[in-house]
Design a protein around this motif. Sequence first.
Motif, short mmCIF file in Angstrom:
data_model
loop_
_atom_site.label_atom_id
_atom_site.label_comp_id
_atom_site.label_asym_id
_atom_site.label_seq_id
_atom_site.Cartn_x
_atom_site.Cartn_y
_atom_site.Cartn_z
N SER A 156 -18.94 -27.84 9.74
CA SER A 156 -19.59 -26.59 9.89
C SER A 156 -19.16 -25.44 10.56
O SER A 156 -19.71 -24.27 10.75
CB SER A 156 -20.61 -27.19 11.04
OG SER A 156 -20.14 -27.43 12.25
N GLU A 157 -17.54 -25.67 10.55
CA GLU A 157 -16.86 -24.32 11.04
C GLU A 157 -16.60 -23.20 10.27
O GLU A 157 -16.29 -22.09 10.57
CB GLU A 157 -15.54 -24.91 11.84
CG GLU A 157 -15.64 -25.74 13.07
CD GLU A 157 -14.67 -26.54 13.50
OE1 GLU A 157 -13.48 -26.29 13.24
OE2 GLU A 157 -14.76 -27.50 14.44
N ASP A 158 -16.53 -23.68 9.05
CA ASP A 158 -16.26 -22.83 7.70
C ASP A 158 -17.15 -23.34 6.58
O ASP A 158 -16.78 -24.32 5.95
CB ASP A 158 -14.84 -22.87 7.56
CG ASP A 158 -14.64 -21.94 6.21
OD1 ASP A 158 -15.57 -21.33 5.70
OD2 ASP A 158 -13.39 -21.61 6.12
N LEU A 159 -18.54 -23.01 6.26
CA LEU A 159 -19.35 -23.47 5.33
C LEU A 159 -18.80 -23.13 3.99
O LEU A 159 -19.07 -23.91 2.88
CB LEU A 159 -20.53 -22.92 5.54
CG LEU A 159 -21.45 -23.53 6.69
CD1 LEU A 159 -22.80 -22.70 6.71
CD2 LEU A 159 -21.59 -24.86 6.84
N ALA A 160 -17.97 -22.07 3.71
CA ALA A 160 -17.52 -21.70 2.38
C ALA A 160 -16.41 -22.81 1.88
O ALA A 160 -16.47 -23.27 0.77
CB ALA A 160 -16.85 -20.13 2.70
N THR A 161 -15.40 -23.16 2.90
CA THR A 161 -14.63 -24.15 2.64
C THR A 161 -15.41 -25.52 2.17
O THR A 161 -15.27 -26.27 1.52
CB THR A 161 -13.64 -24.40 3.93
OG1 THR A 161 -12.97 -23.35 3.93
CG2 THR A 161 -12.87 -25.53 3.50
N SER A 162 -16.40 -25.90 3.17
CA SER A 162 -17.11 -27.03 2.79
C SER A 162 -17.77 -27.05 1.56
O SER A 162 -18.04 -27.94 0.79
CB SER A 162 -18.23 -27.26 4.12
OG SER A 162 -17.37 -27.68 5.26
N TYR A 180 -16.64 -25.73 -1.37
CA TYR A 180 -16.00 -25.79 -2.39
C TYR A 180 -15.61 -27.56 -2.50
O TYR A 180 -15.42 -28.15 -3.29
CB TYR A 180 -14.52 -24.94 -2.31
CG TYR A 180 -14.77 -23.75 -2.78
CD1 TYR A 180 -15.50 -23.38 -3.83
CD2 TYR A 180 -14.85 -22.56 -1.88
CE1 TYR A 180 -15.63 -22.05 -4.56
CE2 TYR A 180 -15.63 -21.41 -2.43
CZ TYR A 180 -15.88 -21.09 -3.60
OH TYR A 180 -16.17 -20.04 -4.15
N VAL A 181 -15.29 -28.04 -1.02
CA VAL A 181 -15.14 -29.60 -1.14
C VAL A 181 -16.35 -30.16 -1.62
O VAL A 181 -16.23 -31.12 -2.56
CB VAL A 181 -15.08 -29.89 0.45
CG1 VAL A 181 -15.08 -31.40 0.72
CG2 VAL A 181 -13.70 -29.30 0.83
N ALA A 182 -17.69 -29.81 -1.48
CA ALA A 182 -18.69 -30.47 -2.00
C ALA A 182 -18.79 -30.13 -3.47
O ALA A 182 -19.31 -31.18 -4.29
CB ALA A 182 -19.90 -30.00 -1.24
N LEU A 183 -18.45 -28.94 -3.96
CA LEU A 183 -18.77 -28.67 -5.21
C LEU A 183 -17.66 -29.59 -6.06
O LEU A 183 -18.02 -30.19 -7.10
CB LEU A 183 -18.09 -26.98 -5.49
CG LEU A 183 -18.24 -26.45 -6.89
CD1 LEU A 183 -19.35 -26.50 -7.14
CD2 LEU A 183 -17.24 -25.52 -6.88
N TYR A 184 -16.42 -29.54 -5.63
CA TYR A 184 -15.60 -30.47 -6.55
C TYR A 184 -15.79 -31.99 -6.43
O TYR A 184 -15.77 -32.69 -7.51
CB TYR A 184 -13.95 -30.28 -6.28
CG TYR A 184 -13.60 -28.90 -6.55
CD1 TYR A 184 -13.52 -28.62 -7.99
CD2 TYR A 184 -13.40 -27.98 -5.70
CE1 TYR A 184 -13.13 -27.12 -8.52
CE2 TYR A 184 -13.04 -26.64 -6.08
CZ TYR A 184 -12.83 -26.44 -7.43
OH TYR A 184 -12.29 -25.12 -8.03
N MET A 232 -12.57 -18.41 -1.29
CA MET A 232 -11.73 -19.81 -1.35
C MET A 232 -10.79 -19.78 -0.43
O MET A 232 -9.83 -20.79 -0.45
CB MET A 232 -11.25 -20.13 -2.80
CG MET A 232 -12.48 -20.31 -4.08
SD MET A 232 -11.94 -20.60 -5.43
CE MET A 232 -11.50 -22.45 -5.15
N ALA A 233 -10.56 -19.07 0.39
CA ALA A 233 -9.37 -18.58 1.23
C ALA A 233 -9.34 -19.82 2.34
O ALA A 233 -8.13 -20.63 2.35
CB ALA A 233 -9.43 -17.54 2.17
#
Length: 196
Positions: A167-173, A175-179, A65-66
């Motif tokens: 697409s630069e940080d799929l982990a960040t994307s 979490y945005v999609a998750l919430y 989640m960083a």
Amino acid sequence: MGLYLVSVGAEEWFGAEEGEYGETASALNEELRRRGLPPYASLPEESDFVPGAGLRFEEKLSPSMAGFGALCEAHLARDEGETLAGWSVLVPFSLEDDVRLSVGSAYADETLVAGAPQVLALAERLAVALELPVDAIPERCDNLELTLWFLDGPAKELATTRPGPWSEDLATSYYVALYLRAAQHSLRRGCPLVYS
């Protein structure tokens, strides 16, 4: 094992058995009454699981989640970041201010309740900032569809044809999609979401 974000049906929400949420439901209704709001009493039952039907929500919080934390700091005020991602229970109605209950949650000594309309608005702001391809991301998240979409290939494939900040940080994307999808599901089904 791991941390999951899941929807809760009426039986589990009002239940008094270990692992159910009756104490939280009672405490929340007492606080809503104190604020002059109606109780949260009408919830759907959890339906028999039918993959892809969109009646349940279940996603796993596994990526780091960083980057998401940094994105929140860059685009949201501190209290907005807590509303977006600091809650223990998400409810399908508006709360001007988050509700802090002195009832333990799965991973804390207290329960923070946020309203899905507020969470949705904040997630939508971050989705715009990332140019998230919302039209391509799974809408129904009842069997880890979102988790698998981001972690098992489709997101990486789409990133090659529709690149952008997302697409630069799929982990960040993720979490945005998750919430975003969690808030949409809560509002669509009229159910709470919790971590388990």
